[in-house]
Structures are given as structure tokens and as C-alpha cells.
Scaffold this active site. Structure first.
Site, short mmCIF file in Angstrom:
data_model
loop_
_atom_site.label_atom_id
_atom_site.label_comp_id
_atom_site.label_asym_id
_atom_site.label_seq_id
_atom_site.Cartn_x
_atom_site.Cartn_y
_atom_site.Cartn_z
N ARG A 64 -3.00 4.54 7.60
CA ARG A 64 -2.08 3.90 7.81
C ARG A 64 -0.78 4.37 8.23
NH1 ARG A 64 -5.31 0.42 4.28
NH2 ARG A 64 -4.86 2.01 2.81
N GLU A 101 -10.41 9.92 -7.24
CA GLU A 101 -10.89 9.24 -8.38
C GLU A 101 -12.18 9.73 -8.77
OE1 GLU A 101 -9.92 4.98 -8.77
OE2 GLU A 101 -10.48 5.23 -10.93
P1 5GP Z 1 -2.70 8.46 -3.78
O1 5GP Z 1 -3.40 9.50 -3.33
O2 5GP Z 1 -1.22 8.64 -3.97
O3 5GP Z 1 -3.26 7.92 -5.33
O4 5GP Z 1 -2.88 7.31 -2.85
C1 5GP Z 1 -2.32 7.08 -1.77
C2 5GP Z 1 -3.26 6.89 -0.60
O5 5GP Z 1 -4.19 5.78 -0.70
C3 5GP Z 1 -2.47 6.37 0.77
O6 5GP Z 1 -3.11 7.17 1.99
C4 5GP Z 1 -2.65 4.79 0.71
O7 5GP Z 1 -2.88 4.25 1.92
C5 5GP Z 1 -3.83 4.65 -0.25
N1 5GP Z 1 -3.65 3.67 -0.85
C6 5GP Z 1 -3.69 3.57 -2.44
N2 5GP Z 1 -3.33 2.47 -3.20
C7 5GP Z 1 -2.79 1.47 -2.15
C8 5GP Z 1 -2.57 0.18 -2.30
O8 5GP Z 1 -2.18 -0.50 -3.08
N3 5GP Z 1 -1.98 -0.25 -0.81
C9 5GP Z 1 -2.18 0.36 0.38
N4 5GP Z 1 -1.80 0.02 1.49
N5 5GP Z 1 -2.56 1.83 0.30
C10 5GP Z 1 -3.10 2.17 -1.06
#
Ligand code: 5GP
Length: 175
Positions: A64, A101
Site C-alpha cells: 500500500r 506474528e
Molecule cells: P506492523 O509491521 O506495523 O505490525 O504492520 C504494518 C503493516 O501491515 C503495514 O504494511 C500495513 O499495510 C499492514 N497492516 C496491518 N494492519 C493493518 C490494517 O488494519 N489496515 C491496513 N490497511 N494495513 C494493515
């Protein structure tokens, strides 16, 4: 209404997606409205112009981050480069593994994306645990880039992902 409020009003929430217990924030409704989409790009660019006036490269994270990173780079008159999941980019690449995870994943960037010492801004749609952004920072620093900002549209504050991002960090919207 305020431009930021207009963007926020078009972010939808989906309980139990993609798994039970996850409240997924979806930015795609913003892209259905060209006026609000324009506001989003403008707000992101205005932030970069103020916070990192000498930024030289926008780095977008798969997938994204690819939706608005190139538009920002074009508007700012600077370069864009993608960070992708392993195996998708040709030529000489640098990679970094990071934990999810369940299991691990690998990110890659083309060596020629940035020159040592260049100022970069990393963009993604959302910061949750911060693991993805942290891996991207490691990757860019490995190439000798100066990570002057990590910028996301949405930050999920409860997860405190910001603590993992050891660089200047900014979010437009938080929940
Ligand atoms: P993190 O590594 O910070 O746990 O997860 C972030 C990554 O997962 C980002 O690349 C994001 O696009 C995706 N992601 C995790 N949760 C969501 C969510 O609720 N909505 C969206 N659009 N992307 C998410």
C-alpha cells in the site's frame, strides 16, 4: 470540512479481518473520491516539505506504500523507490528478514535505489506493531541512506509500534 477530517471520514473499519480479533482499517475508500485522494497526497507532501525539506528519495513499502509514494515523489520532484517482498526485484538487491506474528518474511531493495548519504522518507499506509517499518529502516540504513522520516497515513497507537521505529516518525491519523 477540514481536509484531514475528510480523509479520516473515508477510512473504513472491518472487524475480524483478516482474522478474528483484528479491526482492519481500510484506506481504499479514499481512492474512490479523487478530491479527498488529492487532499491525502497534499497533506503528506506538505508534511515532507516542512519536516524534511531536503528529502531526496521517497521509499514505498509493498504494497500500500506504492499507492501514494510515487504520487508524492512526483509532486515533490524527487525520486521514488520500492521495498518489496523477496524475489520480486531484478538486479543487485539487499535484503532483510523480519518476524511476523507467525514466521518470518523478507524485504528487498535494489542497491541502486539510493546512494550512500541520501536523505530518504519511508512511507506506508499504516503502522501497527512497527515490525515492518523497523525492517525497512534497517534495509535503508544498510544501503547507507539517511532515514530522515518514517511516514504513515494511520498509526494504531495502542500497539506502540512507534517505539520500534528509531527514526523521526509521523502519522496523519491515529486510532
Ligand atoms: P506492523 O509491521 O506495523 O505490525 O504492520 C504494518 C503493516 O501491515 C503495514 O504494511 C500495513 O499495510 C499492514 N497492516 C496491518 N494492519 C493493518 C490494517 O488494519 N489496515 C491496513 N490497511 N494495513 C494493515
Amino acid at each position: 470540512a477540514d481536509r484531514l477530517d475528510q480523509v479520516k471520514s473515508l477510512i473504513s473499519s472491518h472487524p475480524d479481518f483478516p482474522k478474528p480479533g483484528i479491526l482492519f482499517r481500510d484506506i481504499f475508500p479514499v481512492f474512490r473520491n479523487p478530491k479527498v485522494f488529492r487532499h491525502l497526497i497534499d497533506l503528506l507532501c506538505e508534511h515532507v516539505k516542512t519536516a524534511v525539506p531536503k528529502a531526496e528519495v521517497i521509499i514505498g513499502l509493498e504494497s500500500r506504500g506504492f499507492l501514494f509514494g510515487p504520487m508524492m515523489a512526483e509532486q515533490l520532484g524527487i525520486a521514488f523507490a520500492p521495498v518489496r517482498k523477496a524475489g520480486k526485484l531484478p538486479g543487485k538487491c539487499r535484503s532483510v528478514s523480519y518476524s511476523l506474528e507467525y514466521g518470518t518474511d523478507k524485504f528487498e531493495i535494489q542497491d541502486e535505489s539510493v546512494k550512500p548519504g541520501q536523505s530518504v522518507v519511508i512511507v506506508d499506509d499504516l503502522l501497527a506493531t512497527g515490525g515492518t517499518m523497523k525492517a525497512a529502516v534497517e534495509l535503508l540504513e544498510g544501503l547507507g541512506a539517511k532515514v530522515d522520516e518514517c511516514l504513515v497515513v494511520i498509526e494504531l497507537k495502542d500497539l506502540n509500534g512507534k517505539a520500534k521505529v528509531t527514526k523521526p516518525f509521523h502519522s496523519l491519523i491515529h486510532y
